[in-house]
Design a protein around this motif. Sequence first.
Motif, short mmCIF file in Angstrom:
data_model
loop_
_atom_site.label_atom_id
_atom_site.label_comp_id
_atom_site.label_asym_id
_atom_site.label_seq_id
_atom_site.Cartn_x
_atom_site.Cartn_y
_atom_site.Cartn_z
N ASP A 320 0.99 -1.02 -0.06
CA ASP A 320 0.04 0.07 0.03
C ASP A 320 0.86 1.22 -0.25
N GLY A 321 0.47 2.41 -0.41
CA GLY A 321 1.13 3.39 -0.29
C GLY A 321 0.23 4.72 -0.70
N THR A 322 1.08 6.06 -0.35
CA THR A 322 0.29 7.06 -0.92
C THR A 322 1.45 8.33 -0.97
N ILE A 323 1.15 9.02 -2.08
CA ILE A 323 2.20 10.03 -2.62
C ILE A 323 1.68 11.57 -2.21
N ALA A 324 2.15 12.28 -1.38
CA ALA A 324 1.69 13.67 -1.05
C ALA A 324 1.24 14.52 -2.28
N GLN A 325 0.17 14.98 -2.26
CA GLN A 325 -0.48 15.85 -3.29
C GLN A 325 -0.24 17.34 -3.13
N SER A 326 0.38 17.53 -1.98
CA SER A 326 0.35 19.03 -1.40
C SER A 326 1.42 19.26 -0.47
N GLU A 327 1.84 20.26 -0.47
CA GLU A 327 2.74 20.46 0.71
C GLU A 327 2.46 20.37 1.96
N ALA A 328 1.20 20.72 2.17
CA ALA A 328 0.34 20.29 3.38
C ALA A 328 0.42 18.73 3.91
N GLN A 329 0.10 17.88 2.79
CA GLN A 329 0.31 16.59 3.11
C GLN A 329 1.47 16.01 3.23
N ALA A 330 2.50 16.60 2.31
CA ALA A 330 4.11 16.30 2.72
C ALA A 330 4.51 16.54 4.23
N LYS A 331 4.03 17.78 4.98
CA LYS A 331 4.11 18.26 6.11
C LYS A 331 3.55 17.05 7.02
N ALA A 332 2.57 16.69 6.70
CA ALA A 332 1.72 15.65 7.72
C ALA A 332 2.41 14.50 7.58
N LEU A 333 2.78 14.06 6.53
CA LEU A 333 3.67 12.74 6.61
C LEU A 333 5.00 12.98 7.56
N TRP A 334 5.67 14.02 7.18
CA TRP A 334 6.95 14.27 8.10
C TRP A 334 6.55 14.60 9.59
N LEU A 335 5.51 15.16 9.73
CA LEU A 335 5.08 15.32 11.17
C LEU A 335 5.08 13.98 11.79
#
Length: 475
Positions: A320-335
């Motif tokens: 399974d997986g997900t690719i961040a589609q926005s800067e906000a989503q990327a920040k949520a993953l790094w959080l």
Amino acid sequence: MPAAATIAPDTLIDRLRGITGPRGLITDDGDMAPFLEDWRKLYRGRAIAVVRPQSTEEVAGVVRLCAEAGIAIVPQGGNTGLVGGAVPGLDGASILLQLGRMNRIRTLDTLDFSMVVEAGCVLETVQRAAADAGRKFPLSLGAEGTAQIGGLIATNAGGIHVMRYGMMRDLVLGLEVVLPDGSVLSELTTLRKNNVGYDLKQLFIGAEGTLGIVTAASLKLFPQLRASRTLFFALPSLADGPKLLSLCREFTGDAVESFELIPRQGIDFAIAHVAGVVDPLEGRPEWTVLTEISGRSDERLQEDLDRLVEEAFSAGLVTDGTIAQSEAQAKALWLLREAIVEGQRLAPGIQIKHDVSVQVSDVPAFVHAASEAIWRVHPDALINPFGHLGDGNIHFNVQLAAGASRDAVDGVSDITYRVVDQFSGSISAEHGIGRLKAASYAKRCPKPRAELIARLRKAVDPKGLMNPLVFRAGK
């Protein structure tokens, strides 16, 4: 150990004040207290004074005075270290040299891709200055809002981008250092080729202030890449982690910036104790990885990632997986990644942290062997092995129940380090030795290495005044 001081305390204080001025000297016990306890609250020390010089000349003057007086010096940057290397002992016989007032960016050359900064510059300030100039300083770690360049050099700091850009040792072009006699070694070159014999800067990188005080550094800068993607994958098993990493490197032209292992236990710690953290995937996978991949253009990067994802699923390396589609989503993953540390800190029980490394290909076998060895002794232990899978550096953290004995805590580290030895790994991947790991390091340090280090310290610092507790057994 340092000899007894030869200057009366009051005279020493007066002469220190004469070098730094009143603003550069702290002698009140209450005002000194925040500087005399380490970030993890494992060590608390005492000092004659906290000295805060504002220039290399002031540092040199302080060091010359201490050399004359026989007073030990403990250097400190942002005090974010994790091994107790920037806190003095309890005898109150040393000064603490805090470099936070030396925080100027001296030069930034966009054509040379370099900058010269003072030791007290905060990492985040350096990153921002480089970005404002259209360049990138790639070192990145959790404490970047407080960690200072001098401390990062002294500990040879790592972080999440080591696999692409290297550790601090790889990012330093030159140093300015005050030596133990107060003389100044000024080699702030930004040359990439300078083949004139010994590369003296390397003596001081990772030396934890035992050979001199770093006062400034010339640093490498890099281009800012125009495109970046953050991806989160679930693995069928931990053994698939190195295979997926290899695939990512191959399909992106080695454009992987970071590749972080995140176990289920780490996610559970983060969600339970840190607000705003969510689980990115359904099904509660046992092992996941967070990776950042950068490139020169969005179009080319997207093509590479499409091929990568298709191959990864086809080869059975991800479920399974997900690719961040926005800067906000990327920040949520790094959080989520960053919250693992805070989540475990807030969880009930006793934390036992380990910063170890093995070959990337050995990470799955190491984690399995170390976990099984600990569970044989502590069946209820919570094991949270997370971190930099891309370079083989795993933060193998263990949680025991509250009330566990000191012997039990030490025993967990002994077990972990014995397994590290079996894999020919390192008990300190990026945090340094300091005081915390001095005894474990002494047991493992080969005799020729130990003797050479001792001779080097004696030659450079014959009075033994520079951070004398670091690398020595005991606390």
